[in-house]
Design an enzyme around this catalytic site. Structure first.
Site, PDB file in Angstrom:
ATOM      1  N   HIS A  75       0.829  -1.189  -0.059  1.00 16.86           N
ATOM      2  CA  HIS A  75       0.120  -0.083  -0.030  1.00 16.86           C
ATOM      3  C   HIS A  75       0.801   1.371   0.100  1.00 16.86           C
ATOM      4  CE1 HIS A  75      -3.891  -1.965   0.921  1.00 16.86           C
ATOM      5  NE2 HIS A  75      -3.087  -3.208   1.348  1.00 16.86           N
ATOM      6  N   ASN A 147     -10.323  -2.676   2.596  1.00 14.50           N
ATOM      7  CA  ASN A 147     -10.312  -2.594   1.014  1.00 14.50           C
ATOM      8  C   ASN A 147     -11.371  -2.584   0.339  1.00 14.50           C
ATOM      9  OD1 ASN A 147      -7.170  -3.157   1.279  1.00 14.50           O
ATOM     10  ND2 ASN A 147      -7.575  -5.489   1.156  1.00 14.50           N
ATOM     11  N   TYR A 361       0.705  -4.203  12.057  1.00  7.48           N
ATOM     12  CA  TYR A 361       0.532  -2.771  11.944  1.00  7.48           C
ATOM     13  C   TYR A 361       1.567  -2.012  12.880  1.00  7.48           C
ATOM     14  CZ  TYR A 361      -2.686  -3.866   7.996  1.00  7.48           C
ATOM     15  OH  TYR A 361      -3.109  -4.239   6.972  1.00  7.48           O
TER      16      TYR A 361
END
Ligand code: HDE
Length: 694
Positions: A75, A147, A361
């Site tokens: 991304h 998404n 993350y």
């Protein structure tokens, strides 16, 4: 000494360097020292060596040398904007979260992205799009990191590094960039049967959206909503674009990447600058244990959807993006989404992929932003009080004040305390839903995750014929870029488990000589799953032409009345008219009025527009007929099945471009014809133009 006057800019933490008119501020070093000469380094004589004591040069170069931070490992290419989420109260009964209180308006920041390409790649690669939302709620930040496709390639996070390695550029050569059309990607996919459902989505036009404004978003995993009393409801999150769904066609995507690699980011920026604020409804599918138990698939399996026909999507509020960033780096690049950022009233499930993401993350943000204090950066900082005893670290902006930096402590006064509460004026602190957990330590996939083909088939058979053909074409295109024939054949072995017609078309498109047998399947493909209309883009297209663009090809002598009527009809629809002329300096219409052009012909090909109007004068048409860019303009619009408005003079250009008029061509001249043209454009494409793409 005069200090430059700067005013802090909200949210960015940056300072503006531009004053509106008036006096220019003084240029200074980072230490605030005014600079007298920013053109020449300090030297021993005009032709002599540079001096080490030149602190201004040294500091300037040092800072420049360290400007880059690592791009996101996936991304990397993205674009963000600010806005707000407004709750309609639907979820008040299911969740204690403040963000869901009726009428509550919560500031939000959204970053859209592609997955595989590097930061500088083009916007229109065939790829999944990220749709990550940070809600700055009163009880902390909630990140919904979704998404534009509701399922994922893999079921276990341990395969994510392999998947990403296989999809991105191949390690020896460093290409291809931003695409899965290469051996490694299809080698991995064809060895990973669980990816077949996602493959259908990625080969569909969902992976080449017209813009962020016209795509759906999905939270993918099943989450939990939890009430103050501790009651839990399962939830799947959806974003539904107000403007309806729309994608480009593949040949268009390829050309857009050349004509405007920033097509998607420019679209979002322009829409917000023009005040046409993009909007999505937050949709939720709510269900309980009883539904989960009887549903045909495991609700923890991220390769499965719950069809909307089985659990309808209810609207819980709306997201509006109404402000562009002040600074791309400070906001879009530094924003750090973390799936584990949840707030009281929202909780996780045991979806294994979600659990893996909750680890990844936070980890990745430390690498990217370089300090555990990345939450101090304004774009990441909550907009509610933050009170704890965490301290120090690189770039600390905020340490606890006073003598107390530990807990428990017996110092009197207001130091932060836990809140099992609720206390007056304080909601109770976050409590995890007390789901019972028991098990033997194993490395094992659940049997309930074993069906890899049934929903892939359901997706495929839910498409219109034109969409099915696009999926076939995409597979043929991608697999034709794969050099190893055995990988192509292995993929066909999977397609045979999905749909015979699909497999036949791909075999034919590849001219595959040895057709394989269907690959052994852990579960037979179910033929009884009902097609779902919600899975098709064409069946969920726009209701009008608002937010779209008409590109008008004009020349000197273009009929002034035709142009005025077109302009009026386009504006009335909430769309935009873009004037494309042989020279950017503009043109004179038939009434002698001068107009600036928005684009020079070569810079404004028809792939950048949703529909085109070809309205040259007679002389202009003769001139255009000789220009390759003008012939491409109409030939592409035709091939991409766009609606074409035209003046009679355009016939000369159509003829030279080899374009035959059909019902997708709407004359422009007489009163009311501009309105008829826009009415036709509401369908976005004239799919009836069979075979145009070939
Ligand atoms: Fe991500 N993903 N992901 N992902 N993802 C990242 O975090 C990861 C997955 C998604 O605009 C990374 O900050 C793992 C699913 C978006 O900044 C990283 C797994 C979905 C974004 C990461 C997944 C997503 C990311 C890289 C499998 C849809 C961009 C940079 C277990 C629901 C956010 C970063 C932005 C970014 C890991 C799978 C969406 C490395 C391990 C499924 C939209 O942490």
């Amino acid at each position: 000494m005069t200090q430059p006057k700067t005013s802090p800019v909200e949210n960015t933490g940056g300072e503006t360097h531009q004053t509106a008119g008036g006096k220019s501020p003084v240029l200074t070093t980072q230490q605030g020292v005014p600079v007298s000469d920013d053109q020449n380094t300090l030297r021993a004589g005009p032709r002599g060596p540079a001096l080490l004591e030149d602190f201004h040069f040294r500091e300037k170069m040092f800072h420049f040398d360290h400007e880059r931070i690592p791009e996101r490992v996936v991304h990397a290419r993205g674009y963000g904007a600010h806005g707000y989420f407004e709750s309609n109260g639907l979820l008040e009964a299911a969740s204690r979260a403040a963000v869901f209180k009726k009428g509550e308006k919560t500031p939000a920041f959204v970053r859209f992205s592609t997955v595989a390409g590097n930061k500088g790649s083009a916007d229109l690669g065939r790829d999944v799009r990220g749709f990550a939302t940070k809600f700055y709620t009163k009880e902390g930040n909630w990140d919904l990191v979704g998404n534009n496709i509701p399922v994922f390639f893999i079921q276990d996070p341990i395969k994510f590094p392999d998947m990403v390695h296989a999809f991105k550029d191949e390690p020896d050569r460093g290409f291809p960039q931003a695409q899965t059309a290469h051996d490694n990607a299809w080698d991995f996919i064809s060895l990973t049967p669980e990816s077949m459902h996602m493959v259908m989505w990625v080969m569909s036009d969902r992976a080449i959206p017209r813009s962020f404004r016209f795509m759906e978003g999905f939270g993918v995993h099943t989450f939990r909503l939890v009430t103050a009393e501790g009651k839990s409801t399962f939830v799947k999150f959806h974003w539904k674009p107000k403007l309806g769904l729309q994608s480009v066609v593949w040949n268009e995507a390829v050309k857009i990447n050349g004509a405007d690699p920033d097509f998607h980011r420019r679209d979002l920026w322009d829409a917000i600058e023009q005040g046409a604020f993009p909007e999505w409804e937050l949709g939720v599918q709510l269900f309980d244990d009883a539904f989960a138990d009887k549903f045909a698939f495991d609700v923890l399996d991220p390769t499965k959807i719950i069809p909307e026909e089985e659990v309808p999507v209810q609207v819980a509020g709306r997201l509006v993006l109404d402000r562009n960033v002040d600074n791309f780096f400070l906001e879009t690049e530094q924003v750090a989404f973390c799936t584990q950022n949840v707030v009281p009233g929202i909780d996780f499930t045991n979806d294994p992929l979600l659990q893996g993401r909750n680890f990844s993350y936070l980890d990745t943000q430390l690498k990217r932003l370089g300090s555990p204090n990345f939450t101090h950066i304004p774009i990441n900082a909550p907009k509610c009080p933050v009170m704890n005893f965490q301290q120090d670290g690189h770039m600390a902006m905020r340490n606890p004040k006073g003598r107390v930096n530990y807990e428990p402590n017996s110092w009197s006064g207001a130091t932060p305390r836990e809140e099992p509460g609720p206390r007056e004026s304080h909601a109770a602190g976050y409590r995890s839903f007390p789901a019972a957990v028991e098990g033997t330590k194993v490395r094992q996939r659940s049997e309930t995750f074993a069906d890899h083909y049934s929903q892939a088939r359901q997706f495929y058979v839910s498409q219109t014929d034109i969409e099915k053909q696009h999926i076939q074409n995409a597979l043929v295109f991608e697999l034709s870029k794969v050099n190893r024939v055995d990988i192509r054949a292995r993929m066909v072995g999977h397609l045979l488990n999905i749909d015979q017609g699909l497999a036949d078309a791909v075999v034919k498109g590849l001219r595959l000589k040895d057709v394989p047998k269907p690959l052994p399947a852990a579960r037979p493909t179910r033929q009884d799953l009902k097609p779902s209309d919600k899975l098709s883009i064409i069946k969920n297209g726009p209701k009008n032409f608002a937010g779209r663009k008409v590109g008008a090809l004009v020349t000197d002598g273009t009929d002034a009345d035709v142009l005025a009527a077109l302009d009026k009809a386009v504006k009335a629809e909430g769309a935009t008219l873009v004037l494309v002329a042989p020279e950017v300096g503009g043109f004179k219409d038939s009434a002698g009025a001068s107009h600036d052009a928005h684009e020079k012909l070569e810079g404004g090909p028809s792939v950048l527009f949703d529909a085109v109007a070809v309205i040259p004068s007679k002389e202009g048409a003769a001139l255009l007929a000789e220009l390759p860019a003008a012939r491409d303009f109409v030939a592409d619009a035709y091939a991409h099945r766009k609606f074409v408005g035209y003046s009679p003079a355009a016939a000369a250009l159509f003829e030279k471009a080899g374009v035959a008029r059909d019902e997708g061509f709407v004359p422009l001249g007489k009163a009311g014809e501009a309105d008829a043209f826009i009415a036709a454009c509401r369908k976005v494409r004239f799919w009836g133009r069979a075979g145009a793409e070939r």
